[in-house]
Motif scaffolding. Structure first.
Motif, PDB file in Angstrom:
ATOM      1  N   VAL A 141      19.470   6.708  11.770  1.00 45.05           N
ATOM      2  CA  VAL A 141      18.422   5.793  11.299  1.00 45.05           C
ATOM      3  C   VAL A 141      17.826   6.414  10.039  1.00 45.05           C
ATOM      4  O   VAL A 141      16.862   7.164  10.102  1.00 45.05           O
ATOM      5  N   PRO A 142      18.419   6.140   8.878  1.00 48.21           N
ATOM      6  CA  PRO A 142      18.021   6.826   7.640  1.00 48.21           C
ATOM      7  C   PRO A 142      16.529   6.739   7.375  1.00 48.21           C
ATOM      8  O   PRO A 142      15.923   5.679   7.523  1.00 48.21           O
ATOM      9  N   GLN A 143      15.947   7.856   6.994  1.00 42.09           N
ATOM     10  CA  GLN A 143      14.540   7.884   6.634  1.00 42.09           C
ATOM     11  C   GLN A 143      14.323   7.072   5.358  1.00 42.09           C
ATOM     12  O   GLN A 143      15.096   7.174   4.416  1.00 42.09           O
ATOM     13  N   GLY A 144      13.282   6.286   5.346  1.00 37.01           N
ATOM     14  CA  GLY A 144      12.980   5.481   4.177  1.00 37.01           C
ATOM     15  C   GLY A 144      12.562   4.076   4.523  1.00 37.01           C
ATOM     16  O   GLY A 144      11.854   3.423   3.752  1.00 37.01           O
ATOM     17  N   GLY A 145      12.978   3.584   5.683  1.00 33.48           N
ATOM     18  CA  GLY A 145      12.597   2.250   6.123  1.00 33.48           C
ATOM     19  C   GLY A 145      11.452   2.304   7.120  1.00 33.48           C
ATOM     20  O   GLY A 145      11.341   3.258   7.896  1.00 33.48           O
ATOM     21  N   GLN A 180       0.820  -1.210   0.000  1.00 38.53           N
ATOM     22  CA  GLN A 180       0.000   0.000   0.000  1.00 38.53           C
ATOM     23  C   GLN A 180       0.855   1.260   0.000  1.00 38.53           C
ATOM     24  O   GLN A 180       0.499   2.263  -0.612  1.00 38.53           O
ATOM     25  N   ASN A 181       2.002   1.216   0.678  1.00 41.65           N
ATOM     26  CA  ASN A 181       2.875   2.393   0.731  1.00 41.65           C
ATOM     27  C   ASN A 181       3.654   2.596  -0.553  1.00 41.65           C
ATOM     28  O   ASN A 181       4.216   3.670  -0.776  1.00 41.65           O
ATOM     29  N   GLN A 182       3.709   1.554  -1.385  1.00 38.87           N
ATOM     30  CA  GLN A 182       4.425   1.606  -2.656  1.00 38.87           C
ATOM     31  C   GLN A 182       5.909   1.951  -2.414  1.00 38.87           C
ATOM     32  O   GLN A 182       6.508   1.467  -1.499  1.00 38.87           O
ATOM     33  N   GLY A 183       6.502   2.785  -3.233  1.00 39.62           N
ATOM     34  CA  GLY A 183       7.920   3.087  -3.092  1.00 39.62           C
ATOM     35  C   GLY A 183       8.746   2.352  -4.129  1.00 39.62           C
ATOM     36  O   GLY A 183       8.316   1.358  -4.724  1.00 39.62           O
ATOM     37  N   GLY A 184       9.953   2.848  -4.343  1.00 43.10           N
ATOM     38  CA  GLY A 184      10.832   2.305  -5.374  1.00 43.10           C
ATOM     39  C   GLY A 184      11.628   1.104  -4.900  1.00 43.10           C
ATOM     40  O   GLY A 184      11.536   0.667  -3.756  1.00 43.10           O
ATOM     41  N   SER A 185      12.425   0.580  -5.812  1.00 41.74           N
ATOM     42  CA  SER A 185      13.256  -0.575  -5.500  1.00 41.74           C
ATOM     43  C   SER A 185      14.523  -0.146  -4.780  1.00 41.74           C
ATOM     44  O   SER A 185      14.900   1.029  -4.792  1.00 41.74           O
ATOM     45  N   GLY A 186      15.187  -1.101  -4.138  1.00 38.69           N
ATOM     46  CA  GLY A 186      16.437  -0.838  -3.437  1.00 38.69           C
ATOM     47  C   GLY A 186      17.637  -1.163  -4.301  1.00 38.69           C
ATOM     48  O   GLY A 186      17.564  -1.132  -5.540  1.00 38.69           O
ATOM     49  N   VAL A 187      18.745  -1.518  -3.660  1.00 37.74           N
ATOM     50  CA  VAL A 187      19.991  -1.740  -4.398  1.00 37.74           C
ATOM     51  C   VAL A 187      19.932  -2.964  -5.301  1.00 37.74           C
ATOM     52  O   VAL A 187      20.677  -3.050  -6.275  1.00 37.74           O
ATOM     53  N   PRO A 238      15.584   0.768   1.784  1.00 38.48           N
ATOM     54  CA  PRO A 238      15.910  -0.661   1.841  1.00 38.48           C
ATOM     55  C   PRO A 238      15.311  -1.394   0.636  1.00 38.48           C
ATOM     56  O   PRO A 238      14.411  -0.894  -0.033  1.00 38.48           O
ATOM     57  N   THR A 239      15.802  -2.599   0.388  1.00 39.21           N
ATOM     58  CA  THR A 239      15.181  -3.437  -0.641  1.00 39.21           C
ATOM     59  C   THR A 239      13.752  -3.773  -0.214  1.00 39.21           C
ATOM     60  O   THR A 239      13.400  -3.661   0.966  1.00 39.21           O
ATOM     61  N   VAL A 240      12.937  -4.195  -1.163  1.00 42.78           N
ATOM     62  CA  VAL A 240      11.534  -4.474  -0.834  1.00 42.78           C
ATOM     63  C   VAL A 240      11.414  -5.650   0.142  1.00 42.78           C
ATOM     64  O   VAL A 240      10.498  -5.683   0.971  1.00 42.78           O
ATOM     65  N   VAL A 241      12.347  -6.593   0.074  1.00 46.02           N
ATOM     66  CA  VAL A 241      12.340  -7.713   1.022  1.00 46.02           C
ATOM     67  C   VAL A 241      12.656  -7.204   2.424  1.00 46.02           C
ATOM     68  O   VAL A 241      11.960  -7.516   3.404  1.00 46.02           O
ATOM     69  N   LEU A 276      19.709   2.009  -0.300  1.00 49.68           N
ATOM     70  CA  LEU A 276      20.016   2.890  -1.426  1.00 49.68           C
ATOM     71  C   LEU A 276      19.896   4.340  -0.981  1.00 49.68           C
ATOM     72  O   LEU A 276      18.832   4.780  -0.544  1.00 49.68           O
ATOM     73  N   GLY A 277      20.975   5.080  -1.043  1.00 47.57           N
ATOM     74  CA  GLY A 277      20.971   6.480  -0.611  1.00 47.57           C
ATOM     75  C   GLY A 277      20.457   7.406  -1.696  1.00 47.57           C
ATOM     76  O   GLY A 277      20.945   7.397  -2.828  1.00 47.57           O
ATOM     77  N   LEU A 278      19.462   8.205  -1.357  1.00 50.01           N
ATOM     78  CA  LEU A 278      18.899   9.185  -2.286  1.00 50.01           C
ATOM     79  C   LEU A 278      18.843  10.538  -1.594  1.00 50.01           C
ATOM     80  O   LEU A 278      18.399  10.626  -0.445  1.00 50.01           O
TER      81      LEU A 278
END
Length: 451
Positions: free
Chosen positions: A214-218, A47-54, A105-108, A88-90
């Motif tokens: 704690v990088p934002q994104g996870g 539901q949150n969607q989001g892009g792929s990781g490394v 992070p990766t989707v897994v 993955l740093g963006l």
């Protein structure tokens, strides 16, 4: 590959129960990896969607991956042999001109983090402060805004506005893990959380170690940040102070400037010495409501009779300018986009923006914005008509006489002047725009205010 991606077909296999007896399966880790919890985690990530990781894996591939590989992944998690992949740093632009780094992070790994979040959040959320509103169930930024507004209008109008310097990049891992250990005794889960914290970040193809932050994104980062800042909340409550906090944005409300200056000094020391964080002294301040902005809202004195000392909520000027810039881009006449798509994008932007800023007193400003936006849409239509004969036929079809339509179709006036003139205002009317799906900002705003 399955056609449905809503999580209803996600099959979580059972790891064989005859795992080595030397492996101690702890209760919390079992809850995290239970079929029901992983189902919920998958659905939340979807539901949150989001892009792929490394690794490049996309969300549409996640269901197939888990169906095929979950038994092996779960076995590695239960044996302590699972290592998260790099994040993955963006870098994204901040409104003040700086950069904010996200760690995707990766989707897994996102799904596993979400599963951990769901279990730990049940343990912590009930103990968090009532004045903490960020990243918590049944709480949102609007509630934080209304609480701040209430404090100000109750006479607590000297505000200590403290800015934490790069909070998400500076959280001390050892300090954070010690806080987590107070409730979590499962060594497997503790080890996994630390590995998520320490997983390297990939920026432009290069890997960098992480020893703090704690990088934002996870999905796990918001909860971990609340666990750290809950210590600040408890200190403020111990001092009987009125405050609101949304993630790392927090403000304290007191009655006098003298008290505000004292609290700013002592709380800044507490943050540095006890939380191991840094206060941004250049952005932290003591201020009055008319110089204060919080989560995109600003405060202005009410000039109604009998309302001395009362403040109204408005939208911060920078947020209005950003909205207008985005609408201008959608209605740029040179962008190849059909009219229905423009309307769809405008309505999508309008709904999201007004649902957030519904508490602000902005009816007059929205009416002005609506007039400007309708003229932008008329300009797009005038540009699409292009040739004089097409413009003449269109004006006649919309009710103008042949003589008037001919004269306007051959006018030497620029397109914007024509869009703002009565010829288009009386032909491309509000009702006709509504028939194409247009919804005025003012109309939707008033509908929200009645709810």
């Amino acid at each position: 590959m399955p056609n449905s991606n809503d999580g209803s077909n996600l099959v979580i296999g059972n790891t064989p129960e005859n795992l080595s007896t030397t492996r101690q399966i702890m209760e919390l880790m079992e809850k995290v990896l239970s079929k029901e919890n992983m189902q919920m985690a998958y659905k939340a990530v979807w539901q949150n969607q989001g892009g792929s990781g490394v690794d490049g894996m996309e969300l549409k591939d996640l269901l197939f991956y888990f169906t095929k590989h979950w038994d092996k992944v779960k076995a590695r998690l239960l044996s302590g042999e699972y290592y998260p992949q790099a994040v993955l740093g963006l870098n994204i632009n901040k409104e003040n001109g700086g950069k904010r780094q996200l760690g995707i992070p990766t989707v897994v790994d996102r799904t596993i983090q979400q599963a951990i979040h769901q279990v730990l959040n049940l343990m912590w959320d009930k103990e968090f402060s009532d004045s903490s509103f960020g990243f918590r169930p049944r709480r949102n930024a609007g509630m934080a805004i209304l609480q701040a507004h209430t404090y100000i209008n109750a006479g607590y109008a000297h505000i200590v506005d403290i800015d934490l310097k790069s909070f998400f990049d500076r959280v001390n891992h050892d300090y954070l893990m010690n806080l987590v250990k107070r409730k979590v005794q499962d060594p497997l889960l503790l080890k996994l959380i630390r590995r998520f914290l320490r997983s390297p970040i990939e920026i432009d193809g290069k890997l960098y170690k992480r020893r703090e932050g704690v990088p934002q994104g996870g999905p796990l980062s918001p909860l971990l940040s609340n666990i750290v800042l809950d210590k600040l909340d408890k200190e403020l409550e111990r001092r009987n102070l009125r405050f609101v906090r949304y993630a790392d944005d927090f403000s304290i409300f007191v009655r006098s400037r003298r008290a505000a200056n004292r609290i700013k000094r002592t709380i800044s020391c507490f943050i540095k010495l006890r939380l191991h964080l840094e206060v941004n002294t250049s952005k932290s301040k003591v201020c009055r409501p008319h110089n204060y902005e919080y989560l995109g809202y600003a405060f202005v004195p009410s000039y109604k009779k009998g309302e001395k000392g009362i403040y109204q909520l408005i939208v911060a000027q920078s947020k209005f300018q950003k909205l207008k810039k985005e609408l201008k881009q959608i209605t740029r006449k040179t962008i190849p986009m059909n009219f229905d798509e423009r309307i769809r994008r405008i309505n999508q932007k309008m709904r999201g923006w007004l649902n957030y800023f519904r508490y602000a007193s902005i009816r007059a400003k929205l009416a002005e914005l609506d007039g400007w936006l309708r003229n932008r849409l008329r300009y797009c239509i005038w540009h699409q008509w292009k040739k004089p004969n097409k413009r003449m036929r269109s004006l006649i079809r919309l009710g103008k006489s042949a003589e008037e339509a001919y004269a306007w179709s051959r006018t030497s006036m620029g397109g914007w002047r024509v869009a703002c003139s009565p010829i288009l205002g009386t032909t491309i009317t509000i009702d006709r725009l509504k028939q194409r799906g247009y919804i005025p900002f003012t109309e939707y705003y008033l509908k929200l205010r009645k709810q």
